[in-house]
Each structure stands twice: as structure tokens, then as C-alpha cells.
Design a protein around this motif. Structure first.
Motif, short mmCIF file in Angstrom:
data_model
loop_
_atom_site.label_atom_id
_atom_site.label_comp_id
_atom_site.label_asym_id
_atom_site.label_seq_id
_atom_site.Cartn_x
_atom_site.Cartn_y
_atom_site.Cartn_z
N PHE A 69 0.85 -1.27 0.06
CA PHE A 69 0.04 0.23 -0.10
C PHE A 69 0.89 1.33 -0.08
CE2 PHE A 69 -1.68 3.11 2.83
CZ PHE A 69 -2.43 3.83 2.16
N GLY A 70 0.50 2.35 -1.00
CA GLY A 70 1.23 3.54 -0.70
C GLY A 70 0.10 4.55 -0.76
N PHE A 71 0.28 5.75 -0.29
CA PHE A 71 -0.55 7.06 -0.26
C PHE A 71 0.14 8.07 -0.52
CE2 PHE A 71 -2.97 10.59 1.88
CZ PHE A 71 -4.16 10.23 1.27
N ALA A 72 -0.44 9.20 -1.04
CA ALA A 72 0.08 10.45 -1.03
C ALA A 72 -1.16 11.52 -1.28
CB ALA A 72 0.91 10.76 -2.21
N LYS A 73 -0.98 12.78 -0.83
CA LYS A 73 -1.83 13.70 -1.08
C LYS A 73 -1.53 15.05 -1.45
CE LYS A 73 -3.40 15.99 3.12
NZ LYS A 73 -3.94 15.94 4.44
N GLU A 74 -2.18 15.74 -2.32
CA GLU A 74 -1.76 17.07 -2.91
C GLU A 74 -2.94 18.13 -2.52
OE1 GLU A 74 1.00 18.22 -4.67
OE2 GLU A 74 1.91 16.49 -4.33
N ASP A 75 -2.58 19.40 -2.33
CA ASP A 75 -3.40 20.66 -2.16
C ASP A 75 -4.04 21.13 -3.48
OD1 ASP A 75 -4.57 23.06 -1.47
OD2 ASP A 75 -3.68 22.88 0.53
N ILE A 76 -5.19 20.98 -3.52
CA ILE A 76 -5.72 21.78 -4.78
C ILE A 76 -6.83 23.07 -4.33
CG2 ILE A 76 -5.40 19.52 -6.50
CD1 ILE A 76 -8.49 18.94 -5.87
N THR A 77 -6.43 23.59 -3.37
CA THR A 77 -7.10 24.59 -2.80
C THR A 77 -7.07 25.79 -4.04
OG1 THR A 77 -6.90 23.98 -0.61
CG2 THR A 77 -7.92 26.19 -0.87
N ALA A 119 -4.44 10.04 -3.23
CA ALA A 119 -4.05 8.79 -3.89
C ALA A 119 -3.70 7.71 -3.02
CB ALA A 119 -3.16 9.12 -4.88
N ALA A 120 -4.57 6.67 -3.08
CA ALA A 120 -4.21 5.61 -2.38
C ALA A 120 -3.99 4.25 -3.30
CB ALA A 120 -5.49 5.00 -1.62
N LEU A 121 -2.80 3.81 -3.66
CA LEU A 121 -2.38 2.61 -4.19
C LEU A 121 -2.28 1.32 -3.60
CD1 LEU A 121 0.40 4.22 -6.65
CD2 LEU A 121 -2.37 4.14 -6.92
N PHE A 122 -2.80 0.32 -4.39
CA PHE A 122 -2.61 -1.14 -3.65
C PHE A 122 -2.10 -2.11 -4.78
CE2 PHE A 122 -6.56 1.02 -2.40
CZ PHE A 122 -6.43 0.96 -1.03
N VAL A 129 -0.85 13.61 -11.22
CA VAL A 129 0.53 12.86 -11.44
C VAL A 129 1.48 12.80 -10.31
CG1 VAL A 129 2.49 12.65 -12.93
CG2 VAL A 129 0.30 13.42 -14.00
N ALA A 130 1.54 14.01 -9.56
CA ALA A 130 2.49 13.94 -8.55
C ALA A 130 2.04 13.05 -7.33
CB ALA A 130 2.53 15.40 -8.13
N ALA A 131 0.65 13.14 -7.18
CA ALA A 131 0.25 12.27 -6.14
C ALA A 131 0.21 10.77 -6.51
CB ALA A 131 -1.33 12.73 -5.92
N VAL A 132 -0.13 10.30 -7.47
CA VAL A 132 0.09 8.93 -8.04
C VAL A 132 1.67 8.44 -7.78
CG1 VAL A 132 -0.21 7.26 -9.86
CG2 VAL A 132 -1.79 8.98 -9.40
N ARG A 133 2.41 9.35 -8.21
CA ARG A 133 4.13 9.14 -8.38
C ARG A 133 4.35 8.80 -6.83
NH1 ARG A 133 5.66 13.01 -10.97
NH2 ARG A 133 6.35 11.70 -12.82
N ARG A 134 4.16 9.86 -5.95
CA ARG A 134 4.52 9.65 -4.64
C ARG A 134 3.95 8.49 -3.72
NH1 ARG A 134 3.70 13.21 -0.87
NH2 ARG A 134 2.01 14.39 -1.82
N ASP A 169 -2.33 12.27 11.55
CA ASP A 169 -3.17 12.97 10.31
C ASP A 169 -3.40 11.53 9.53
OD1 ASP A 169 -3.39 15.09 11.41
OD2 ASP A 169 -1.80 16.06 9.64
N ILE A 170 -4.23 10.54 9.93
CA ILE A 170 -4.67 9.34 9.03
C ILE A 170 -5.41 9.81 8.06
CG2 ILE A 170 -6.47 8.81 10.82
CD1 ILE A 170 -6.13 5.90 9.85
N PRO A 171 -5.16 9.47 6.58
CA PRO A 171 -6.02 9.76 5.68
C PRO A 171 -7.43 9.21 5.52
CG PRO A 171 -4.28 8.66 4.90
CD PRO A 171 -3.84 8.77 6.40
N VAL A 172 -8.27 9.87 5.13
CA VAL A 172 -9.74 9.21 5.19
C VAL A 172 -10.39 9.60 3.86
CG1 VAL A 172 -12.19 9.19 6.21
CG2 VAL A 172 -9.97 9.58 7.91
N ILE A 173 -10.63 8.64 3.00
CA ILE A 173 -11.28 8.83 1.78
C ILE A 173 -12.62 8.55 1.85
CG2 ILE A 173 -11.39 7.87 -0.54
CD1 ILE A 173 -8.28 7.38 -0.67
N THR A 174 -13.45 9.47 1.36
CA THR A 174 -15.01 9.48 1.49
C THR A 174 -15.45 8.89 0.04
OG1 THR A 174 -15.37 10.96 3.17
CG2 THR A 174 -17.10 10.44 1.75
#
Length: 444
Positions: free
Chosen positions: A3-11, A38-41, A116-121, A225-230
């Protein structure tokens, strides 16, 4: 499984218009930030995942741009990701909804780059992990928003304490399927599939609405800061308004209340989640045709008469530019919908519309099925009932968005916002096709 995860700010920057109502609202700042998660498995060399956006909606055209950009960056699994919106009505335009006057191309380009940045990280952070699944329920925060009225019609959001309300047209789905990921002994991700509309705030300040507040409340519980995806479950006929009281339910405090309420339901079930062994990861997709709505001569002539009788009226003279204006008899809103109906014939879309449905499968334990629309709640319930998986999530506003998809019988009842024709609205008989397509996909 890895599992891998990353987050990007798009405000968005100040001034970019907010999507969700009939006119763009240039934003004047933000209550809270918008993000891509972005959550990858990975299992057996197969990579799939979820890319979640704090945005109102996007069509297939933008999804294809996400896929192309991710693939161009060297990731062959670009089409094995679920690209999903949380449907916040206080996020920027990324689709030509209601003409798209508020779209900002530079912002959209930035969202593509940050995808792309979120998926890469996320890919670079893949590491051994354990998956857990479970469920919880919440029946006090969502309501069917379509009501039978005393005149025999159905009306959307008829107003609080309206004496002409007879009963709700249908039901809600209180179930919240859950998935979690543990890594290095810590909880690293929670995914919750919730059926409710994400439109509690209004106004002109940016916000992720109640999903953002739910994440913050869950993070406060954990202390990190555990990520939560709704993933928004089918909710085309669902929202948060309780018509049996006169409380003000359009403000930021309401987003906080609902977010904390859902967080409490999720937190109460976390320690009942069960570890599951994932030996296989599959992503399956299929295309289906989503024809555009056709209007009858009677509908067209009635709409034309409305437009001619109202004449010129500006948006500034209207006191309500949301669907609630229908129940209030707002002339601008009434004319707005009549014009949208007339466009179906005056300026029809002649191209064939093909859409994607995808399913992300974790062994036989969990399936996450996408629907590129805002389906009525019954559609999700039918699909879940026919699923062979131990847990099934149905994710609306994912892989695109074609508009509301109601049950065929709902379109002749009059008064409802969701069933009113527009140039890009789907045909009235699409719901059975989506149910059949979804069931066939998760049973392959």
C-alpha cells in the motif's frame, strides 16, 4: 499486499468560481483546504487504486486526461485507478456544468499535474500492509429529499415544515461499508462509502464540506493525520435536510456537525474491523452507452410557454439560485429549467455518449464499483444485493459524471429537480441498464 498513499493540495486561488449552483460564485477565500488523495494497492504485481478529489464533479473527458497524464508519467496502471469526486458544492468548476462560465483552465491543468504528483509519490511509498474491512450505520444524517405532496406530485426539497408534504418518495441507505489499511502497526488509511449529498454550506468560501470535517474528527481521535477517503454512495435523491424541523441547515457549522456525526459512526466501528487476506487484486472495466434524454412535444411546448410568460428576468433579481427555488416558485429558477429543457431539442447533442464503469476487487472480500453519475439510492441497493463479495462499495461520481439517474417511474411525477430534462441529462430508462451493467461487472 502493498500500500502507498500521497496527498496534494488543490485549494484554488481567490476569485475562481465555485461549482454546484446555477451561477458561478467567485470564491472569497477558504474555510478549509481541498485535496487529492491517492491510495495505491499492489498484489501479485498488479497495481490498482483510488484517486479521490475534493471537487464537485468532472466528466469522462477530464478523467481521460488524468489517465493519459498518469500513463505518460510512466505508470501503466493509469486505467486501473478509480477517479472519484466527493461532490463538494464549494469547490471549483472542473466541468462545464450550467455552461461552465466559472471554469479556470489554469486550475484544471494544475489538478492534472497534481494528480500525477500524488500517484507518483503514492507509488514510491508502496510497502507491505494489511487490509481490514467492516461496516457501520448512520440513519440520522441523511434523508430522502423527494416528497409526495398533497397535489399528487413529487417535489424536491419542498421546504421545512411544509404542511403539504405527505411522505418521502423513497428510502435512504444507512449502511457505511468500511475499508482500512494497517502498516507498520499503525492505521494508515480509512475508506468510507457514505450515501449523502455534499452540499451543506452554500456561500462563496471554499470547503471540502462534511467529508473534510469527518476526516479531521477521525484524525483528532487517532492523534495523527490518518488519511480518510470518502466515496460517495448513490445519493441522487438524498440530502441532509430534515423537513420535520425548522433548523437552519445551510452553513459551515452544519458541515462540521455532519462530519463529526459520521466520524463518530466510523470510530465506533474501527475496533470491530476484521483483517482479511488479499491474494489477488483485479480491476475490470466496461463501456456502456448513456443516451441523452429526449423531450416530448408536450414538454417542449409547456417549457416554451413558461419562458415566454416570464420574459426577461436577471439572476440578481432572484432570491434563490438553487433547486430549492422550484418549491418557492422562484421565477428565475422556473425559467432556468424551462430553458434547459428547450435546449434538448433546440441544440441537441448528436454524438454517441459512451461511459465507463470499473470495479476494484480485493480477492472475494471487497469490491468497489464505480458509477459515473448521481444515481438514486435504490440503484446502489440493488447492486449491493446482487454482489457476491463479502463487502461491496458503490462509488458514485466516479470515472465521470453524466448527471442524475433516477428510476424510470420517477420521471412522470413532476416537480422533482433531479428528473428535469437538460441538454446533457441521461435518458429516463438508464437506471436498469446501470444496475445490470454493474451487477454483470462484479459477477465476472
Amino acid at each position: 499486499m502493498r500500500f502507498g498513499f500521497a496527498k496534494e493540495d488543490i485549494t484554488p486561488k481567490r476569485g475562481i468560481g465555485l461549482c454546484g449552483y446555477f451561477e458561478p460564485r467567485p470564491n472569497k477565500g477558504a474555510y478549509d483546504s481541498l485535496n487529492i488523495r491517492a491510495a495505491l494497492f499492489e498484489c501479485g504485481g498488479k497495481v490498482g487504486g483510488i484517486v479521490s478529489y475534493d471537487l464537485c464533479l468532472f466528466g469522462r473527458a477530464l478523467v481521460e486526461k488524468f489517465m493519459a497524464a498518469v500513463k505518460a508519467a510512466g505508470f501503466d496502471f493509469a486505467r486501473d485507478l478509480l477517479y472519484s469526486c466527493t461532490h463538494t458544492h464549494t469547490g471549483p468548476y472542473t466541468s462545464p456544468l450550467f455552461g461552465g462560465a466559472g471554469m479556470d483552465q489554469a486550475y484544471i491543468d494544475d489538478v492534472i499535474a497534481k494528480t500525477v504528483a500524488a500517484v507518483r509519490r503514492a507509488y514510491e511509498s508502496l510497502a507491505d500492509a494489511e487490509m481490514l474491512t467492516g461496516r457501520t450505520e448512520c440513519s440520522t444524517l441523511a434523508f430522502n429529499r423527494r416528497f409526495w405532496m398533497k397535489d399528487g406530485t413529487v417535489l424536491t426539497n419542498p421546504g421545512k415544515l411544509n404542511p403539504n408534504i405527505v411522505r418521502p418518495e423513497s428510502i435512504i441507505d444507512p449502511e457505511i461499508p468500511l475499508m482500512a489499511v494497517k502498516q507498520d502497526g499503525m492505521m494508515r488509511l480509512i475508506v468510507a462509502n457514505i450515501s449523502n449529498h455534499t452540499d451543506t454550506i452554500g456561500g462563496d468560501l471554499v470547503s471540502a464540506d462534511w467529508p473534510g470535517r469527518m476526516e479531521r474528527a477521525i484524525q483528532d481521535h487517532f492523534g495523527y493525520d490518518i488519511p480518510v477517503i470518502t466515496l460517495i454512495a448513490p445519493q441522487g435523491n438524498i440530502n441532509h435536510f430534515n423537513v420535520e424541523n425548522d433548523f437552519d441547515q445551510t452553513n459551515y457549522a452544519e458541515a462540521c456537525r455532519i462530519g463529526k456525526g459520521y466520524a463518530a459512526a466510523v470510530i465506533s466501528s474501527l475496533y470491530a474491523l476484521k483483517p482479511v487476506e488479499v491474494n489477488e487484486l483485479r480491476v475490470l472495466s466496461t463501456e456502456f452507452e448513456a443516451p441523452y434524454v429526449q423531450v416530448s412535444d408536450k414538454e417542449y411546448n409547456e417549457a416554451k410557454a413558461i419562458v415566454e410568460s416570464i420574459g426577461k428576468i436577471s439572476a440578481t433579481s432572484a432570491d434563490d439560485l438553487t433547486s430549492e427555488g422550484i418549491a418557492k416558485g422562484n421565477a428565475y429558477v422556473k425559467k432556468f429549467f424551462a430553458q434547459r429543457l428547450m435546449e434538448c431539442r433546440d441544440n441537441p447533442i448528436k454524438t454517441k455518449r459512451m461511459e465507463i464503469m470499473s470495479v476494484l476487487e480485493f480477492g472475494r472480500e471487497l469490491a468497489i464499483l464505480s458509477i459515473p453519475a448521481e444515481p438514486f439510492v435504490e440503484i446502489g441497493l440493488e447492486i449491493k444485493k446482487a454482489s457476491p463479495f463479502k463487502r461491496t462499495m458503490v462509488s458514485a461520481l466516479t470515472q465521470g459524471e453524466i448527471g442524475y439517474v433516477g428510476l424510470p417511474e420517477c420521471y412522470d411525477r413532476g416537480g422533482g429537480y433531479e428528473t428535469r430534462p437538460s441538454r446533457s441529462a441521461p435518458a429516463h430508462d438508464l437506471a436498469p441498464k446501470i444496475i445490470e451493467t454493474g451487477i454483470n461487472l462484479i459477477n465476472k
